[in-house]
Design a protein around this motif. Structure first.
Motif, PDB file in Angstrom:
ATOM      1  N   ASP A  59     -18.951  -3.618  11.071  1.00 33.93           N
ATOM      2  CA  ASP A  59     -18.680  -2.491  10.386  1.00 33.93           C
ATOM      3  C   ASP A  59     -17.468  -1.740  10.960  1.00 33.93           C
ATOM      4  O   ASP A  59     -17.448  -1.725  12.124  1.00 33.93           O
ATOM      5  CB  ASP A  59     -20.076  -1.700  10.370  1.00 33.93           C
ATOM      6  N   SER A  94     -13.138   5.723   6.944  1.00 35.91           N
ATOM      7  CA  SER A  94     -12.330   5.940   5.605  1.00 35.91           C
ATOM      8  C   SER A  94     -10.965   5.275   5.588  1.00 35.91           C
ATOM      9  O   SER A  94     -10.533   5.948   6.930  1.00 35.91           O
ATOM     10  CB  SER A  94     -12.464   7.120   5.191  1.00 35.91           C
ATOM     11  N   ASN A  95     -10.556   4.543   5.083  1.00 36.72           N
ATOM     12  CA  ASN A  95      -9.262   3.816   5.221  1.00 36.72           C
ATOM     13  C   ASN A  95      -8.229   4.905   4.795  1.00 36.72           C
ATOM     14  O   ASN A  95      -8.371   5.930   4.206  1.00 36.72           O
ATOM     15  CB  ASN A  95      -9.018   2.431   4.548  1.00 36.72           C
ATOM     16  N   SER A  98      -7.726   5.905   0.917  1.00 39.47           N
ATOM     17  CA  SER A  98      -9.012   6.761   0.424  1.00 39.47           C
ATOM     18  C   SER A  98      -8.819   8.152   1.027  1.00 39.47           C
ATOM     19  O   SER A  98      -8.996   9.207   0.157  1.00 39.47           O
ATOM     20  CB  SER A  98     -10.381   6.056   0.823  1.00 39.47           C
ATOM     21  N   GLU A  99      -8.248   8.278   2.314  1.00 37.36           N
ATOM     22  CA  GLU A  99      -8.127   9.655   2.836  1.00 37.36           C
ATOM     23  C   GLU A  99      -6.962  10.387   2.211  1.00 37.36           C
ATOM     24  O   GLU A  99      -7.160  11.676   1.682  1.00 37.36           O
ATOM     25  CB  GLU A  99      -7.929   9.619   4.420  1.00 37.36           C
ATOM     26  N   ASN A 102      -8.148  10.717  -1.602  1.00 39.59           N
ATOM     27  CA  ASN A 102      -9.289  11.489  -1.813  1.00 39.59           C
ATOM     28  C   ASN A 102     -10.243  10.682  -2.832  1.00 39.59           C
ATOM     29  O   ASN A 102     -11.087  11.296  -3.610  1.00 39.59           O
ATOM     30  CB  ASN A 102      -9.330  12.922  -2.215  1.00 39.59           C
ATOM     31  N   THR A 103     -10.074   9.438  -2.865  1.00 40.56           N
ATOM     32  CA  THR A 103     -11.127   8.660  -3.705  1.00 40.56           C
ATOM     33  C   THR A 103     -11.189   7.311  -2.963  1.00 40.56           C
ATOM     34  O   THR A 103     -10.755   6.935  -1.992  1.00 40.56           O
ATOM     35  CB  THR A 103     -10.385   8.252  -5.115  1.00 40.56           C
ATOM     36  N   SER A 104     -12.127   6.383  -3.438  1.00 36.65           N
ATOM     37  CA  SER A 104     -12.436   5.116  -2.808  1.00 36.65           C
ATOM     38  C   SER A 104     -11.473   4.276  -3.191  1.00 36.65           C
ATOM     39  O   SER A 104     -11.225   3.808  -4.321  1.00 36.65           O
ATOM     40  CB  SER A 104     -13.961   4.717  -3.138  1.00 36.65           C
ATOM     41  N   LEU A 105     -10.566   3.781  -2.193  1.00 33.49           N
ATOM     42  CA  LEU A 105      -9.475   2.731  -2.426  1.00 33.49           C
ATOM     43  C   LEU A 105      -9.539   1.566  -1.364  1.00 33.49           C
ATOM     44  O   LEU A 105      -9.969   2.173  -0.224  1.00 33.49           O
ATOM     45  CB  LEU A 105      -8.335   3.294  -2.642  1.00 33.49           C
ATOM     46  N   ARG A 106      -8.832   0.570  -1.735  1.00 32.47           N
ATOM     47  CA  ARG A 106      -8.988  -0.332  -0.793  1.00 32.47           C
ATOM     48  C   ARG A 106      -7.660  -0.238  -0.063  1.00 32.47           C
ATOM     49  O   ARG A 106      -6.608   0.451  -0.374  1.00 32.47           O
ATOM     50  CB  ARG A 106      -8.648  -2.016  -1.477  1.00 32.47           C
TER      51      ARG A 106
END
Length: 218
Positions: A59, A94-95, A98-99, A102-106
């Motif tokens: 993780d 947080s990658n 995403s930072e 400000n959203t969940s991205l690869r």
């Protein structure tokens, strides 16, 4: 100030009776542009152990901690001070994408090995070969921390005891073999430093912060 942020990949989690030890792999680039890997260990005790319970090897997590110092006795009965990272909290890392958005991205994860100390300069010890051992007593702590610097030796030699100093360190690790026994070594290596201005806004103390939190809850 005594603030630590470690972000990387979980390499191992040891669950003992009174402590959980998380070993995190952190990748960085040294001054010669070589890739190096460090394995800082974070010790979670008491209620803070709950923060690490849900994680496993592989993780990517972000850990906040502080540097502590304790007296230990080796196999030959000699006492010395051991510095370790005391875990405060842990959260999924947080990658970078995403930072920024400000959203969940690869995207690739950013490794962090950041230790910030502010306090009184105590002393400096010339270890030779342009290496200095530095003792700093962080504000609001009743113990000294030992740091290592590989540059700016003259600066530390001329620094007066009690001078306020700010340093950024990394927890660098290595494994050495002595008398056929492998030993895990760790060092607080200074990567940047400075002398704070005499007149500046003061940060609230821990007691002030606790009082503010209580007032907010009410």
């Amino acid at each position: 100030m005594n603030s630590v942020v470690i972000q990387g990949k979980v390499n191992d989690i040891f669950n003992g009776r009174q402590v959980t030890i998380a070993t995190i792999v952190v990748r960085s680039i040294d001054k010669r542009n070589n890739v190096r890997f460090d394995y800082p260990q974070i010790f979670f005790r008491g209620n803070s152990r709950a923060f690490i319970d849900d994680y496993k090897k592989g993780d990517y997590i972000t850990v906040t901690a502080e540097v502590k110092s304790r007296q230990v006795t080796d196999d030959e009965g000699r006492r010395h001070f051991d510095q370790y990272l005391s875990g405060i909290a842990a959260a999924p890392a947080s990658n970078e994408m995403s930072e920024v958005f400000n959203t969940s991205l690869r995207g690739p994860f950013t490794y962090k090995n950041e230790i910030y100390l502010e306090g009184d300069f105590v002393s400096a010890y010339d270890r030779g070969n342009n290496v200095m051992g530095i003792l700093i007593r962080p504000d609001e702590n009743d113990f000294n921390l030992y740091c290592v610097s590989f540059s700016d030796t003259e600066f530390y030699k001329n620094l007066k005891r009690g001078t306020k100093i700010c340093v950024r360190c990394e927890m660098q690790t290595s494994i050495k073999e002595y008398d056929s026994k492998k030993t895990f070594l760790k060092s607080l290596v200074i990567t940047n430093f400075g002398i704070p201005e005499k007149s500046r806004p003061s940060d609230p103390s821990r007691d002030d912060m606790r009082q503010l939190i209580r007032q907010t809850i009410r």
